[in-house]
Design a protein around this motif. Structure first.
Motif, PDB file in Angstrom:
ATOM      1  N   UNK A  96     -18.270 -22.897  -1.672  1.00 35.40           N
ATOM      2  CA  UNK A  96     -17.723 -21.937  -0.715  1.00 35.40           C
ATOM      3  C   UNK A  96     -16.426 -22.475  -0.120  1.00 35.40           C
ATOM      4  N   UNK A  97     -16.436 -23.760   0.272  1.00 30.70           N
ATOM      5  CA  UNK A  97     -15.216 -24.375   0.795  1.00 30.70           C
ATOM      6  C   UNK A  97     -14.106 -24.372  -0.249  1.00 30.70           C
ATOM      7  N   UNK A  98     -14.444 -24.800  -1.454  1.00 27.02           N
ATOM      8  CA  UNK A  98     -13.420 -24.939  -2.492  1.00 27.02           C
ATOM      9  C   UNK A  98     -12.801 -23.582  -2.834  1.00 27.02           C
ATOM     10  N   UNK A  99     -13.644 -22.579  -2.993  1.00 27.37           N
ATOM     11  CA  UNK A  99     -13.132 -21.242  -3.331  1.00 27.37           C
ATOM     12  C   UNK A  99     -12.234 -20.709  -2.220  1.00 27.37           C
ATOM     13  N   UNK A 100     -12.654 -20.904  -0.983  1.00 28.73           N
ATOM     14  CA  UNK A 100     -11.869 -20.398   0.142  1.00 28.73           C
ATOM     15  C   UNK A 100     -10.519 -21.114   0.229  1.00 28.73           C
ATOM     16  N   UNK A 101     -10.529 -22.428   0.093  1.00 30.33           N
ATOM     17  CA  UNK A 101      -9.285 -23.190   0.150  1.00 30.33           C
ATOM     18  C   UNK A 101      -8.362 -22.838  -1.016  1.00 30.33           C
ATOM     19  N   UNK A 102      -8.933 -22.576  -2.175  1.00 31.47           N
ATOM     20  CA  UNK A 102      -8.123 -22.215  -3.339  1.00 31.47           C
ATOM     21  C   UNK A 102      -7.491 -20.843  -3.163  1.00 31.47           C
ATOM     22  N   UNK A 103      -8.275 -19.882  -2.678  1.00 32.47           N
ATOM     23  CA  UNK A 103      -7.747 -18.524  -2.480  1.00 32.47           C
ATOM     24  C   UNK A 103      -6.630 -18.511  -1.441  1.00 32.47           C
ATOM     25  N   UNK A 104      -6.755 -19.346  -0.432  1.00 31.92           N
ATOM     26  CA  UNK A 104      -5.730 -19.429   0.599  1.00 31.92           C
ATOM     27  C   UNK A 104      -4.520 -20.253   0.167  1.00 31.92           C
ATOM     28  N   UNK A 119     -11.044 -31.502  -8.804  1.00 33.48           N
ATOM     29  CA  UNK A 119     -12.213 -30.631  -8.680  1.00 33.48           C
ATOM     30  C   UNK A 119     -12.179 -29.474  -9.675  1.00 33.48           C
ATOM     31  N   UNK A 120     -10.996 -28.966  -9.991  1.00 31.92           N
ATOM     32  CA  UNK A 120     -10.922 -27.841 -10.936  1.00 31.92           C
ATOM     33  C   UNK A 120     -11.465 -28.225 -12.304  1.00 31.92           C
ATOM     34  N   UNK A 121     -11.382 -29.521 -12.652  1.00 31.48           N
ATOM     35  CA  UNK A 121     -11.838 -29.981 -13.956  1.00 31.48           C
ATOM     36  C   UNK A 121     -13.361 -30.042 -14.050  1.00 31.48           C
ATOM     37  N   UNK A 122     -14.031 -30.097 -12.908  1.00 31.87           N
ATOM     38  CA  UNK A 122     -15.498 -30.211 -12.917  1.00 31.87           C
ATOM     39  C   UNK A 122     -16.146 -29.034 -12.192  1.00 31.87           C
ATOM     40  N   UNK A 123     -15.382 -27.982 -11.986  1.00 29.14           N
ATOM     41  CA  UNK A 123     -15.889 -26.826 -11.238  1.00 29.14           C
ATOM     42  C   UNK A 123     -17.156 -26.256 -11.882  1.00 29.14           C
ATOM     43  N   UNK A 124     -17.127 -26.075 -13.189  1.00 26.19           N
ATOM     44  CA  UNK A 124     -18.295 -25.503 -13.874  1.00 26.19           C
ATOM     45  C   UNK A 124     -19.490 -26.441 -13.809  1.00 26.19           C
ATOM     46  N   UNK A 180     -30.882 -35.566  -2.304  1.00 29.03           N
ATOM     47  CA  UNK A 180     -29.855 -34.612  -1.903  1.00 29.03           C
ATOM     48  C   UNK A 180     -28.664 -34.710  -2.854  1.00 29.03           C
ATOM     49  N   UNK A 181     -28.440 -33.670  -3.626  1.00 32.89           N
ATOM     50  CA  UNK A 181     -27.283 -33.619  -4.517  1.00 32.89           C
ATOM     51  C   UNK A 181     -26.077 -33.082  -3.743  1.00 32.89           C
ATOM     52  N   UNK A 182     -24.952 -33.758  -3.889  1.00 27.93           N
ATOM     53  CA  UNK A 182     -23.744 -33.338  -3.181  1.00 27.93           C
ATOM     54  C   UNK A 182     -22.522 -33.600  -4.058  1.00 27.93           C
ATOM     55  N   UNK A 183     -21.380 -33.114  -3.606  1.00 31.69           N
ATOM     56  CA  UNK A 183     -20.124 -33.330  -4.308  1.00 31.69           C
ATOM     57  C   UNK A 183     -19.319 -34.365  -3.532  1.00 31.69           C
ATOM     58  N   UNK A 184     -19.014 -35.465  -4.179  1.00 26.51           N
ATOM     59  CA  UNK A 184     -18.232 -36.513  -3.553  1.00 26.51           C
ATOM     60  C   UNK A 184     -16.760 -36.395  -3.902  1.00 26.51           C
TER      61      UNK A 184
END
Length: 285
Positions: free
Chosen positions: A15-23, A64-69, A103-107
């Motif tokens: 959600x953060x990544x998509x919002x920051x990318x769109x903006x 992050x775009x390289x590992x988005x999927x 807890x899985x997260x994105x670092x």
């Protein structure tokens, strides 16, 4: 009965990544959005929190775009935590129930797994933006069970000797368990590491630092450059010390029973014993 849970923060990150990318957000705005919608990372002791988070986010952003999927389609349901925890408890001879949340997260591509503990409830925070495998996850679960059994701290309040001991037990226990499933030779990992060229020198030079608890020491002997000028000196020392003890009839369950207050002395004596036996690993020509 064990209290085991699996959670994830991947949706919040996306959600953060998509919002920051769109903006098309600039670095300052990106950080604002990151704090508002995600805001999860490990900040090492001694670092200024906001500055560290900004720098790591800027470092990771273009990757992050390289590992988005990979993040979007991560299959959390494929991880059976009980099937991982049970053999670890058996190997370490620990029968008490444990409370563990995976807890899985994105670092930020440099983030290592880390363990949080409160009132004997453990959270294993595991990043998924880089390649990972069951061996690495097993290592971290071994750390949790080892902490439960011995009372050792899971992270930054431990001494270098305790880190070495935990690392050695985690590596060897994970190797033993993986060997039951497939022919995995963890020793081959060290043939590619420069630190394997001078084991005796590394052990001699690490002994004066065993009681240190500062983050600089814990970092320099693992991810940085240790006293002998190599990376991963503590990891390698843990591997060869525990191997020496296993070769002399100890089991990983026996070693995991060493009380936390005795670990520093135990590791120091084990290192001297190893050096007295003139243990060497011949460098590859």
């Amino acid at each position: 009965m064990d209290d085991l849970k699996i959670k994830q923060m991947l949706d919040r990150f996306l959600f953060f990544y998509d919002k920051a990318s769109l903006e098309n957000a600039d670095p300052e705005r990106r950080y604002e959005l990151w704090k508002e919608h995600y805001g999860f990372t490990f900040v090492p002791p001694g670092y200024e929190k906001d500055q560290f988070e900004k720098e790591m986010l800027n470092y990771a952003w273009d990757k992050y775009s390289l590992v988005y999927d990979r993040i979007k389609y991560f299959e959390m349901d494929e991880v059976n935590l009980q099937e991982l925890v049970t053999p670890v408890k058996q190997a370490l001879q620990y029968d008490e129930p444990i409370s563990l949340t995976l807890l899985f997260f994105v670092g930020t591509f440099e983030t290592e797994p880390f363990i949080l503990e409160q009132d004997h409830e453990y959270t294993l925070c595991f990043p998924i933006e880089t390649d990972w495998n069951e061996f690495k996850l097993l290592q971290e679960i071994v750390r949790v069970v080892h902490c439960c059994k011995s009372g050792l701290a899971p992270s930054q309040t431990r001494t270098l000797a305790q880190l070495i001991f935990q690392e050695g037990i985690a590596l060897h226990t994970a190797r033993q368990l993986m060997n039951k499933q497939a022919n995995v030779k963890t020793e081959l990992l060290w043939s590619r590491e420069k630190c394997s060229r001078e084991p005796n020198r590394i052990m001699i030079n690490i002994i004066p630092h065993l009681s240190r608890t500062d983050y600089e020491a814990l970092f320099s002997f693992t991810k940085g450059t240790g006293a002998s000028g190599y990376e991963k000196e503590a990891n390698f020392t843990g591997w060869i010390v525990v191997k020496h003890l296993l070769d002399n009839g100890r089991s990983v369950g026996d070693l995991a029973s060493v009380p936390k207050e005795d670990v520093d002395t135990f590791v120091e004596r084990s290192l001297f014993s190893l050096l007295n036996h003139a243990y060497t690993i011949q460098p590859q020509e």
